[in-house]
Scaffold this motif. Sequence first.
Motif, PDB file in Angstrom:
ATOM      1  N   VAL A  26       0.840  -1.194   0.000  1.00 37.28           N
ATOM      2  CA  VAL A  26       0.000   0.000   0.000  1.00 37.28           C
ATOM      3  C   VAL A  26       0.879   1.250   0.000  1.00 37.28           C
ATOM      4  N   ILE A  27       0.467   2.234  -0.788  1.00 37.55           N
ATOM      5  CA  ILE A  27       1.032   3.585  -0.710  1.00 37.55           C
ATOM      6  C   ILE A  27      -0.130   4.546  -0.477  1.00 37.55           C
ATOM      7  N   ARG A  28      -0.004   5.376   0.531  1.00 30.92           N
ATOM      8  CA  ARG A  28      -1.038   6.366   0.835  1.00 30.92           C
ATOM      9  C   ARG A  28      -0.709   7.667   0.112  1.00 30.92           C
ATOM     10  N   LYS A  29      -1.629   8.133  -0.706  1.00 36.72           N
ATOM     11  CA  LYS A  29      -1.381   9.347  -1.494  1.00 36.72           C
ATOM     12  C   LYS A  29      -1.170  10.574  -0.615  1.00 36.72           C
ATOM     13  N   SER A  30      -1.872  10.658   0.487  1.00 33.11           N
ATOM     14  CA  SER A  30      -1.853  11.877   1.297  1.00 33.11           C
ATOM     15  C   SER A  30      -0.487  12.178   1.887  1.00 33.11           C
ATOM     16  N   ASP A  31       0.282  11.136   2.239  1.00 36.95           N
ATOM     17  CA  ASP A  31       1.589  11.388   2.855  1.00 36.95           C
ATOM     18  C   ASP A  31       2.686  10.461   2.341  1.00 36.95           C
ATOM     19  N   LEU A  32       2.376   9.641   1.334  1.00 39.62           N
ATOM     20  CA  LEU A  32       3.317   8.702   0.724  1.00 39.62           C
ATOM     21  C   LEU A  32       3.822   7.640   1.704  1.00 39.62           C
ATOM     22  N   ALA A  33       3.089   7.437   2.787  1.00 40.42           N
ATOM     23  CA  ALA A  33       3.437   6.343   3.692  1.00 40.42           C
ATOM     24  C   ALA A  33       3.262   5.012   2.971  1.00 40.42           C
ATOM     25  N   ARG A  34       4.154   4.066   3.250  1.00 40.96           N
ATOM     26  CA  ARG A  34       4.098   2.741   2.632  1.00 40.96           C
ATOM     27  C   ARG A  34       3.971   1.698   3.733  1.00 40.96           C
ATOM     28  N   PHE A  35       3.114   0.720   3.489  1.00 40.55           N
ATOM     29  CA  PHE A  35       2.970  -0.366   4.464  1.00 40.55           C
ATOM     30  C   PHE A  35       2.355  -1.570   3.764  1.00 40.55           C
ATOM     31  N   ASN A  36       2.443  -2.705   4.431  1.00 39.06           N
ATOM     32  CA  ASN A  36       1.835  -3.944   3.949  1.00 39.06           C
ATOM     33  C   ASN A  36       0.708  -4.322   4.900  1.00 39.06           C
ATOM     34  N   THR A  37      -0.351  -4.895   4.349  1.00 36.14           N
ATOM     35  CA  THR A  37      -1.496  -5.219   5.191  1.00 36.14           C
ATOM     36  C   THR A  37      -2.310  -6.351   4.576  1.00 36.14           C
ATOM     37  N   LEU A  38      -3.112  -6.976   5.396  1.00 37.03           N
ATOM     38  CA  LEU A  38      -4.060  -7.955   4.904  1.00 37.03           C
ATOM     39  C   LEU A  38      -5.237  -7.254   4.224  1.00 37.03           C
ATOM     40  N   PRO A  39      -5.802  -7.853   3.170  1.00 39.13           N
ATOM     41  CA  PRO A  39      -6.950  -7.217   2.499  1.00 39.13           C
ATOM     42  C   PRO A  39      -8.118  -6.914   3.429  1.00 39.13           C
ATOM     43  N   ARG A 251       2.839  -1.816 -23.260  1.00 39.83           N
ATOM     44  CA  ARG A 251       3.345  -1.391 -21.957  1.00 39.83           C
ATOM     45  C   ARG A 251       2.964   0.068 -21.668  1.00 39.83           C
ATOM     46  N   ALA A 252       3.011   0.910 -22.692  1.00 40.84           N
ATOM     47  CA  ALA A 252       2.635   2.306 -22.511  1.00 40.84           C
ATOM     48  C   ALA A 252       1.165   2.431 -22.102  1.00 40.84           C
ATOM     49  N   GLU A 253       0.307   1.599 -22.662  1.00 36.29           N
ATOM     50  CA  GLU A 253      -1.114   1.634 -22.302  1.00 36.29           C
ATOM     51  C   GLU A 253      -1.333   1.161 -20.870  1.00 36.29           C
ATOM     52  N   VAL A 254      -0.545   0.183 -20.428  1.00 36.52           N
ATOM     53  CA  VAL A 254      -0.629  -0.267 -19.034  1.00 36.52           C
ATOM     54  C   VAL A 254      -0.254   0.875 -18.096  1.00 36.52           C
ATOM     55  N   HIS A 255       0.830   1.589 -18.419  1.00 39.41           N
ATOM     56  CA  HIS A 255       1.246   2.718 -17.589  1.00 39.41           C
ATOM     57  C   HIS A 255       0.171   3.802 -17.562  1.00 39.41           C
ATOM     58  N   ALA A 256      -0.458   4.052 -18.707  1.00 45.35           N
ATOM     59  CA  ALA A 256      -1.504   5.078 -18.768  1.00 45.35           C
ATOM     60  C   ALA A 256      -2.701   4.680 -17.909  1.00 45.35           C
ATOM     61  N   LEU A 257      -3.057   3.395 -17.935  1.00 43.09           N
ATOM     62  CA  LEU A 257      -4.176   2.939 -17.107  1.00 43.09           C
ATOM     63  C   LEU A 257      -3.822   3.049 -15.630  1.00 43.09           C
ATOM     64  N   ASN A 258      -2.608   2.641 -15.266  1.00 38.99           N
ATOM     65  CA  ASN A 258      -2.195   2.757 -13.870  1.00 38.99           C
ATOM     66  C   ASN A 258      -2.155   4.208 -13.411  1.00 38.99           C
ATOM     67  N   ARG A 259      -1.818   5.124 -14.316  1.00 43.48           N
ATOM     68  CA  ARG A 259      -1.832   6.546 -13.971  1.00 43.48           C
ATOM     69  C   ARG A 259      -3.252   6.984 -13.616  1.00 43.48           C
ATOM     70  N   LEU A 260      -4.230   6.530 -14.393  1.00 48.37           N
ATOM     71  CA  LEU A 260      -5.621   6.845 -14.079  1.00 48.37           C
ATOM     72  C   LEU A 260      -6.028   6.264 -12.732  1.00 48.37           C
ATOM     73  N   PHE A 281       6.190   7.246  -9.167  1.00 47.46           N
ATOM     74  CA  PHE A 281       5.026   7.280 -10.052  1.00 47.46           C
ATOM     75  C   PHE A 281       3.794   7.749  -9.272  1.00 47.46           C
ATOM     76  N   VAL A 282       3.591   7.180  -8.085  1.00 45.82           N
ATOM     77  CA  VAL A 282       2.462   7.591  -7.251  1.00 45.82           C
ATOM     78  C   VAL A 282       2.628   9.039  -6.800  1.00 45.82           C
ATOM     79  N   GLU A 283       3.846   9.403  -6.402  1.00 47.09           N
ATOM     80  CA  GLU A 283       4.087  10.775  -5.946  1.00 47.09           C
ATOM     81  C   GLU A 283       3.747  11.786  -7.036  1.00 47.09           C
ATOM     82  N   LYS A 284       4.077  11.479  -8.262  1.00 46.25           N
ATOM     83  CA  LYS A 284       3.838  12.398  -9.375  1.00 46.25           C
ATOM     84  C   LYS A 284       2.350  12.611  -9.625  1.00 46.25           C
ATOM     85  N   ASN A 285       1.537  11.626  -9.292  1.00 42.38           N
ATOM     86  CA  ASN A 285       0.105  11.679  -9.625  1.00 42.38           C
ATOM     87  C   ASN A 285      -0.804  11.775  -8.401  1.00 42.38           C
TER      88      ASN A 285
END
Length: 316
Positions: A26-39, A251-260, A281-285
């Motif tokens: 997981v990456i949190r957009k609000s503060d870029l914190a990263r962690f692993n968790t159960l679903p 591959r470019a289309e995959v990146h574009a979808l992930n950006r969305l 990538f997440v930080e940029k978007n």
Amino acid sequence: MPLDHYVSQVHLRNFASPRINGLLRVIRKSDLARFNTLPRNVCRIENNSSNKYLRDSRAIEEFLPEVEPHYNASVDKLRSNNIDQRCVVAIAGFAAYVSTCSPAAMRIRSGLFRSSVETTSFILDRQGVFGKAPPALGGKSLTELLTDGEVRVDIDPKYPQAMGITSIIKFVSRWGNSRWQILLNEHVDDPFFTSDFPVAIETFGLNVATNRILPLAPDVAVRIIPDIEQARAKDDLSFSKLRVLHRRLSRAEVHALNRLVVRCAEDLVFHRDDQAWIEPFVEKNREYRIESESQRIPHGSGFLQIETERIKLKKK
């Protein structure tokens, strides 16, 4: 009180990493914190599915058995081009559930309701229904108070959620009778992301319906291209007008979808693999999210109101 998942655990498990014992990265957009968790530990809110505006406050629970138990089998059917009615109900139902009951959906739809109330207030004020404000508020009209921001309309987010729940079969019918592109990702080192609002949007002109893109698993997503005629059509759960096309993405289309996916996420982005490029990538978007947008066009004695959703930079 129950802890209700607004993004199904069965969906999230598809994006868990086998390299870390089935945990989500997981990456949190609000503060870029990263962690692993159960679903089971994310995308859940106490009593989220209960709604006081409905006669049966837990009505949505009657719908979810049409989605969650059939999700994985339906994703397999999309991969193999063996789509049937049960598959369409599960996938369109998943999209409809997230689009009505998630916090992002309630926030976005609250904006649309707020704009509608404001427009109605402007029309009634023109007709003299409201008098002037007291001297403490400058003796202004309601239109002036709303325009100046001295008065604002607050919407209980549970109300648009209730309206969405009562319309959920209409969503399923409309999206299930549209064009679907099954997007296959064969780049195993670039899997699809998902998020706490896994219904990304593609927007075009005002007269063109908004596409919905759902990452369903790291290797498959679906783009739903709504048929605008279905907005006025009777519900058809046989999905007689569904049209399906399979596409293998570059591959470019995959990146574009992930950006969305990242831009449309409310806060949490989930990814299977741990690669150095993902956090930048997440930080940029991360400063983007979906916002409601309304345009009022004077028309006769009132307004023509056009309501849309757009991906926008978050307001500071």
